[in-house]
Every structure is written in C-alpha cells, then in structure tokens.
Design an enzyme around this catalytic site. Structure first.
Site, short mmCIF file in Angstrom:
data_model
loop_
_atom_site.label_atom_id
_atom_site.label_comp_id
_atom_site.label_asym_id
_atom_site.label_seq_id
_atom_site.Cartn_x
_atom_site.Cartn_y
_atom_site.Cartn_z
N HIS A 136 20.98 60.79 -6.79
CA HIS A 136 21.21 61.35 -8.79
C HIS A 136 19.94 62.76 -8.31
CE1 HIS A 136 22.88 58.28 -10.21
NE2 HIS A 136 20.76 57.39 -9.79
N LYS A 183 27.61 52.61 -6.02
CA LYS A 183 26.14 52.60 -5.26
C LYS A 183 25.49 51.70 -4.81
CE LYS A 183 22.37 53.49 -6.27
NZ LYS A 183 20.65 54.14 -7.31
N GLY A 227 33.91 41.59 -8.28
CA GLY A 227 32.26 41.63 -8.97
C GLY A 227 32.50 41.84 -10.63
N GLY A 287 29.64 39.91 -12.44
CA GLY A 287 28.38 41.00 -12.68
C GLY A 287 27.45 41.31 -13.85
N ASP A 306 27.80 58.23 -9.05
CA ASP A 306 27.20 59.14 -9.29
C ASP A 306 26.98 58.90 -10.53
OD1 ASP A 306 24.54 60.03 -9.54
OD2 ASP A 306 24.79 60.02 -7.67
N HIS A 307 26.96 58.16 -11.83
CA HIS A 307 26.42 58.58 -13.08
C HIS A 307 25.91 58.87 -13.89
CE1 HIS A 307 22.67 56.12 -13.02
NE2 HIS A 307 22.41 56.08 -14.26
N ALA A 362 29.50 45.00 -14.98
CA ALA A 362 30.55 44.86 -15.16
C ALA A 362 30.29 45.13 -17.05
CB ALA A 362 31.73 43.93 -14.95
C1 BG6 Z 1 20.01 53.60 -11.10
C2 BG6 Z 1 18.90 53.40 -10.06
O1 BG6 Z 1 20.93 54.23 -10.12
O2 BG6 Z 1 20.11 55.54 -11.81
C3 BG6 Z 1 18.05 52.39 -10.56
O3 BG6 Z 1 19.25 52.45 -8.68
C4 BG6 Z 1 17.42 53.61 -11.54
O4 BG6 Z 1 16.95 51.69 -10.27
C5 BG6 Z 1 19.05 54.76 -13.16
O5 BG6 Z 1 16.75 53.05 -12.87
C6 BG6 Z 1 18.34 54.89 -14.21
O6 BG6 Z 1 19.78 55.84 -14.88
P1 BG6 Z 1 19.40 56.15 -15.72
O7 BG6 Z 1 20.43 57.02 -16.51
O8 BG6 Z 1 18.51 55.41 -16.79
O9 BG6 Z 1 18.47 57.47 -15.95
#
Ligand code: BG6
Length: 487
Positions: A240, A148, A12, A15, A177-178, A18
């Site tokens: 999250h 995800k 990817g 994308g 899971d960022h 990336a």
């Molecule tokens: C992502 C979701 O995991 O997290 C998005 O798919 C969302 O829909 C985003 O906008 C929010 O992330 P952050 O870091 O901007 O709060």
C-alpha cells in the site's frame, strides 16, 4: 458500459474475505446494473456445502444492503458451490463441467474471472490445473485476481509469479492492492496531472517533503498468526505505502492508459534508493506496541510470542531519485494501535525564496489529501488577517465533498471498483509484476538490515493509542521537519 458477462470462480469461497468483501461488492455491481442476467459465481473451498447453504451465506453477507427479499434471492440464485480440493485433478474436471454448463445457462460467452482468495502456496497448482483441465476458455477472457500477500520477499514473490505466469500472461494477472481502489488514492493522479498549479510545482524546486501516514487504531485482532510472520513492513509498506509513493512521485504518464500509467509507476519505483544496512539504520524506524491506555501490548495478544520481534509500526524516509523528485524526502509511517485510524498524505511545499514580510513568520504551504476515514482535501496557505494592519494567519482551503448519506453510501467500496476494473480489463489499479519486483527489492534490504539488528532496537517501544515511537519524530527532526499530521 453495463451488463458485464462473467463467470467468477472464487477459490476460498467460504472464507472471510469472500463474505466480508467479495459478495457485498459483487452485489453492488448487480444492484447498479453492471451485472444483470449474464453472470454466475462458483464458490469453491474444501467444506462440503450445498448450493442452498452457500446461497444463504451469500445472502447473509449482503444483509441490510437491499429492500426487497426477492432481489437478494434472485442475486443469490446466480451462486453455485463446489467442494474442492485444490490438489485433486478430478475436482477440476467437475469444476470444468459446472463452469461449462453455467456458461451456457447464463450465456456468458466464455469470460472467466478466477479469484484466488486463499493461501498463496496453492496458487501454482490452481493455475496449472486451470490450464491443463481446460477451465480456461478459448472464446472469452481468462483473468486471474490474486490476493495479497504476493510473496514474503523478492525470491518467493518471483517463484509465485513464475508459477502463475505459466498459465496467465502478465496482462491477465490482476494483483489486488485495495488501496488502489480508494477514491482519494485514485484522486492523486487527477490532482497532479489535472491542475497546472500542482503539475508545475510537483518537483524538487517547490516541494520540501512529502509525508504519508497509514495509521490504524486497531491491533492485530484475530490475525496475529499471519501477522507474526509478516510485520508492518511486509503487510503495509511493501504494497500500500509504496503504491501510494509511486503515484505521488511518478512522472506524468504519456497518456492515461494502463500501459503508460504502469510504466510511469515502474520508472518511479526503479528510482527508489535501495539502502545499505547503515542507511537503513539512519532512515528507518521500527516499533512494536506495548500496553497503554487500557489496551494490551502486542506480545500479550493471543498467538504472538512473548519475546516477539515483529514490528507493528514502521516509519521511514525514502528517496525517489528521478530528475524531478531527487532530494525530496518522502516520509512514510504506518502502524497498528496508533491513536487514530487515518490514511493521509501531506505535500509540504518550500517557503518563498525571500520573505519580504520581514516581521511575519510564514508557514509552509501544505496540500493535505485525506484518504480515510473521510475523503477530503485541504490546502494550507499564508494569508492576511482581515482588518487593520498587515498580519499573517494560516488559512485552509477545504474541500470536504459534503456528501449526503445517500452519496456516501453510493461510494463504491475498493473491492467493488477493482472487481469491475478486472472485468473491464482496466489494469492500472493493480500492481504490475515489475512494480512488485522493485518494491520487494527495497523492502528486502530493510528486512535484512533489521534481521542483523543494525538498529539494536528494544521492543515494545510505543504505547497503544500513541503516534508511534519517539524515533519516528526524531527521523523528521533530524532534517528540520516534523509530521504535519499529529493528532
Ligand atoms: C491490509 C492489511 O492489507 O490492510 C491489514 O493486511 C490492514 O493489516 C488493512 O489492517 C488496512 O486496510 P484499510 O482499508 O482498513 O486501511
């Protein structure tokens, strides 16, 4: 530890993720010296790009992040592109040869980090081929980072996991899971287990309720195609929100190591009360934004159905029935097109058992953890007003970190932290399969109840730029509580 040796292979590579997140994060690791001469990146995707073109794309994605052109050029020279059809075995043979030659050229020692940043339906075939075509090495590590969404329910997540685990054992699977890479999310454990005032009070004897808000001001933007099939429950709650809930409710880990932290989180998530359809109706609220404040409603967005029943907002009351947390409602909410962009946690403590200041109203003590947009902490306390008499006021102990622009710029982005974690084999900021199993089980019960329309909801039910439907406030009011964060 500096100078990681790694060959990163990104599926990817052309994308959006990336370009927006991965290349800038890898560049930061390079600038900070975690990556020096012993690394290379192979980007793969279907498009027939050349290395030269790919390097230009990489340089574009780090535009403004460097002072000298030579730094960007030298960095980009570590990037290689291979046009790749993930189902074509021959392409993996080419990839294997390229990986092998880069490994030798940059003396990487066989360490491979595979980054799957594409549709999950290809994960199985990619992982199979990585193994069968010996792109996985014998000499170094072989780790896979998975983006995800990890499934859309427990059944599909299990299938996905089975496919990946044929090639990679659990300890080599890093599910992104960022939110787990965010500074203040990582700070939850520091606050809870590093301070005896919180450590001793973090239980149902002292906590009245916990509130978690992940609000977004943006709508679905250009992702409506995906979002229509996901909705806020799958997009935000399953991952999250439940990860944050796990960190807020887990018992103290035996030690601060991956295995112990993950075990503590798994145990907390195992104790999540799974709701019956009737309980879902009682404890969960869904919403969808309609037009308001000059913005169009969800159903008017491109790529959404005009009678779409996709929820863009969820609020819920969760119960984590561990010995310490049983009885403490955990209220969560998340939504698109809310009033403001904020990620915030409020821990509301019980009032003193007996108010000796009979004439004064005492408020709850509240610990607020602001995750986004600015990291900060605040502790709301009752204290005496300065001066004659004995009056009370609500005061806040604030910690706003007072970051200089340079310090702010130096805060590692979530992806930067997580990619380095994966290279250094720190797994605690990634979701373990058992955590996902629990969270999908919880979410599936809600989804199924909603699919049966137990709550008989009518959409749209909240205006753009509001804090969600009224039912979300009612949910707390039923318990005599209210959202502490009410902007
Ligand atoms: C992502 C979701 O995991 O997290 C998005 O798919 C969302 O829909 C985003 O906008 C929010 O992330 P952050 O870091 O901007 O709060």
């Amino acid at each position: 530890k500096k100078n990681e040796k790694a060959l990163v292979i990104i599926f990817g590579g052309t994308g959006d993720l990336a370009q927006r997140k991965l290349y800038p994060s890898i560049f930061q690791l390079y600038k900070k010296g975690y990556l020096k001469e012993n690394f290379a990146v192979i980007g793969t995707a279907r498009r027939p790009w050349t290395d030269e073109y790919y390097r230009e794309v990489v340089k574009d994605s780090i535009d403004g992040m460097y002072d000298e052109q030579t730094v960007a050029t030298e960095f980009a020279s570590h990037f290689y592109y291979q046009s790749h059809n993930v189902t074509d075995t021959n392409h993996y043979k080419t990839l294997q040869a390229l990986a092998q030659s880069l490994d030798e050229k940059y003396q990487i020692g066989g360490n491979r980090l595979f980054y799957l940043a594409m549709s999950p339906r290809f994960f199985g075939t990619i992982c199979d081929h990585l193994k069968s075509q010996q792109i996985m090495t014998e000499t170094g590590y072989n780790r896979v980072i998975v983006e995800k969404p990890f499934g859309r329910d427990l059944a599909s997540a299990t299938e996905l996991n089975d496919e990946i685990s044929k090639s990679f054992p659990e300890e080599d699977v890093f599910r992104i899971d960022h939110y787990l890479g965010k500074e203040m999310v990582q700070n939850i454990a520091a606050l809870r287990f590093g301070n005896s005032i919180f450590n001793s009070m973090w239980n149902n004897r002292y906590i009245s309720n916990i509130q978690v808000t992940l609000s977004e001001a943006l709508g679905v933007e250009e992702r409506a195609g995906y979002y229509e099939t996901a909705g806020a429950l799958r997009d935000m709650i399953q991952n999250h929100v439940l990860q944050i809930v796990a960190l807020l409710t887990m018992s103290a880990p035996v030690s601060f190591t991956d295995t112990d932290i993950r075990n503590a989180k798994i145990n907390a998530l195992k104790c999540l009360k799974i709701y019956s359809p009737e309980e879902v109706k009682e404890n969960f609220v869904r919403g969808q934004y309609g037009p308001g404040n000059g913005l169009i409603g969800y159903r008017e967005e491109a790529q959404t159905a005009e009678d779409s029943m996709t929820e863009t907002f969820v609020a819920g009351k969760l119960m984590v029935n561990t010995m310490d947390m049983a009885g403490v409602p955990i209220y969560v909410r998340t939504g698109k097109r809310m009033k403001t962009k904020a990620t915030r946690i409020d821990v509301v403590f019980k009032q003193v058992p007996n108010n000796v200041f009979e004439d004064s109203d005492l408020r709850h003590d509240v610990l607020t953890i602001n995750v986004d947009p600015e990291p900060s902490l605040s502790l709301q306390l009752n204290s005496k007003t300065i001066g004659q008499g004995f009056d009370f006021d609500t005061h806040h102990l604030n910690l706003d970190y007072k970051l200089s622009p340079e310090q702010r710029a130096a805060i590692p982005e979530a992806y930067e932290k997580l990619i380095l974690d994966a290279m250094q084999c720190r797994a605690s900021n990634f979701a373990h399969w058992k955590e996902l199993q629990c969270s999908w089980k919880f979410v599936d019960a809600i989804r199924q109840a909603w699919d049966q329309n137990v709550d008989q909801v009518a959409f749209p039910n909240y205006d753009c730029a509001s804090m969600g439907p009224k039912a979300s406030d009612d949910l707390l009011a039923k318990d005599g509580n209210h959202w502490e964060f009410n902007c």
